[in-house]
Design an enzyme around this catalytic site. Structure first.
Site, PDB file in Angstrom:
ATOM      1  N   GLU A  39       0.809  -1.221   0.000  1.00 29.71           N
ATOM      2  CA  GLU A  39       0.000   0.000   0.000  1.00 29.71           C
ATOM      3  C   GLU A  39       0.844   1.273   0.000  1.00 29.71           C
ATOM      4  O   GLU A  39       0.532   2.234  -0.689  1.00 29.71           O
ATOM      5  CB  GLU A  39      -0.936   0.009   1.223  1.00 29.71           C
ATOM      6  CG  GLU A  39      -2.097  -0.967   1.097  1.00 29.71           C
ATOM      7  CD  GLU A  39      -3.057  -0.862   2.263  1.00 29.71           C
ATOM      8  OE1 GLU A  39      -3.316   0.272   2.719  1.00 29.71           O
ATOM      9  OE2 GLU A  39      -3.563  -1.909   2.721  1.00 29.71           O
TER      10      GLU A  39
ATOM     11  N   ASP B 263      -2.106  -4.472   3.327  1.00 28.84           N
ATOM     12  CA  ASP B 263      -2.192  -4.673   4.778  1.00 28.84           C
ATOM     13  C   ASP B 263      -3.063  -5.876   5.152  1.00 28.84           C
ATOM     14  O   ASP B 263      -4.001  -6.236   4.421  1.00 28.84           O
ATOM     15  CB  ASP B 263      -2.754  -3.413   5.440  1.00 28.84           C
ATOM     16  CG  ASP B 263      -1.749  -2.258   5.406  1.00 28.84           C
ATOM     17  OD1 ASP B 263      -0.611  -2.485   4.957  1.00 28.84           O
ATOM     18  OD2 ASP B 263      -2.115  -1.135   5.817  1.00 28.84           O
TER      19      ASP B 263
ATOM     20  N   TYR C  97      -2.518  -8.218  13.494  1.00 27.71           N
ATOM     21  CA  TYR C  97      -3.030  -6.846  13.362  1.00 27.71           C
ATOM     22  C   TYR C  97      -4.081  -6.572  14.423  1.00 27.71           C
ATOM     23  O   TYR C  97      -5.087  -7.261  14.511  1.00 27.71           O
ATOM     24  CB  TYR C  97      -3.629  -6.677  11.958  1.00 27.71           C
ATOM     25  CG  TYR C  97      -3.956  -5.249  11.615  1.00 27.71           C
ATOM     26  CD1 TYR C  97      -2.953  -4.371  11.209  1.00 27.71           C
ATOM     27  CD2 TYR C  97      -5.258  -4.762  11.689  1.00 27.71           C
ATOM     28  CE1 TYR C  97      -3.230  -3.065  10.910  1.00 27.71           C
ATOM     29  CE2 TYR C  97      -5.543  -3.448  11.385  1.00 27.71           C
ATOM     30  CZ  TYR C  97      -4.522  -2.606  10.981  1.00 27.71           C
ATOM     31  OH  TYR C  97      -4.821  -1.313  10.679  1.00 27.71           O
TER      32      TYR C  97
END
Length: 293
Positions: A3, A76, A292
């Site tokens: 990203e 991500d 995450y």
């Protein structure tokens, strides 16, 4: 493809000259801000448009694919990252940059370290369609509710920019549920239960389901007097356990933490504030102990 351009440079160092690492610069497509971009009458079909700023980034990726026969999507490791990978693949297929025989895979890593990146490259997978569907549902709700609500907000509160994204949808769901609660009319009913013992000496609770040859519905014992009569009818005779059946049961684990539930548990168990919780979670994430957060 990652990203951010900063990540691209770092990851390229880890992977070496055999790889070209490019950045998508975040999302590459979005719903045009006009009526009809989401069609509820036809399965919530969505019309996507490549953002003007993203065209050059998609072109750079398409140009790189002319000399390189494989695409690895490494955005991500969250729902938005999965959506960006899906959008990229769709946009590149529309440009004919991805051919039928072009391998396309998805890799995820939770830390920007050489070990995490190289390990992720050993375990490629396909884009997770369930995460993509979750993103599409959120985006459709945002468009159908927030997009229509924003003009109302502009008129009522000059200077306001938008009605919020999912917050508006959640507020509407809460209001609708509250209206259902207010419209609810309470109705009294009673249930009759007995504590019985099986031939093996095990106690268990039985509920009265048939009275006077009639199967009882939810509201068939409407008050205390009827309940007392049912109790007298039962206690006037001996109750016998005829048989015991054992059936397998399944129990699911608790859902994975989201930000709000993580903060609630940390507050309940450790007395942490929200800020302290997120600082601890950030350190755990950077150390590679959690995914995450």
């Amino acid at each position: 493809v990652v990203e951010s351009p900063a990540k691209a440079k770092t990851i390229n160092k880890y992977l070496g000259s055999d790889y070209t690492v490019l950045a998508s610069y975040g999302h590459v497509r979005d719903l045009p801000p006009k009526d009809g971009s989401v069609d509820p009458e036809h399965g919530f079909a969505m019309t996507w448009e490549v953002a003007a700023d993203s065209k050059k980034h998609i072109k750079a990726i398409a140009d790189a694919l002319k000399n390189d026969g494989e695409l690895i999507l490494a955005t991500d490791p969250d729902r938005e990252g999965e959506a960006i990978s899906w959008h990229l693949e769709e946009a590149l297929r529309n440009r004919k940059a991805i051919k039928k025989d072009t391998p396309v895979s998805r890799v995820v890593f939770n830390a920007i370290t050489k070990s995490a990146v190289t390990e992720a490259m050993k375990n490629p997978r396909q884009v997770d369609q369930d995460l993509v569907e979750a993103y599409l549902a959120r985006r459709a709700l945002d468009y159908l509710v927030g997009f229509n609500l924003s003009p109302v907000l502009w008129r009522k509160l000059p200077g306001a920019k938008s009605a919020g994204r999912v917050q508006s949808v959640c507020l509407r769901l809460i209001v609708e549920r509250e209206m259902e609660i207010e419209a609810f009319r309470a109705q009294e009913y009673w249930t009759v239960k007995a504590l019985l013992t099986s031939p093996r000496g095990q106690d268990y609770e039985a509920r009265l389901t048939v009275l006077g040859g009639k199967k009882l519905d939810k509201f068939d014992i409407p008050n205390e007097t009827s309940a007392e009569l049912a109790v007298q009818a039962i206690t006037s005779r001996d109750l016998v356990v005829k048989s015991v059946e054992a059936k397998p049961a399944t129990r699911n684990p608790s859902a994975p933490f989201m930000t709000s539930t993580l903060q609630q548990e940390a507050s309940r168990k450790f007395g942490f504030g929200a800020r302290q919780t997120m600082q601890v979670a950030q350190r755990l994430y950077e150390a590679g102990h959690i995914t995450y957060m």
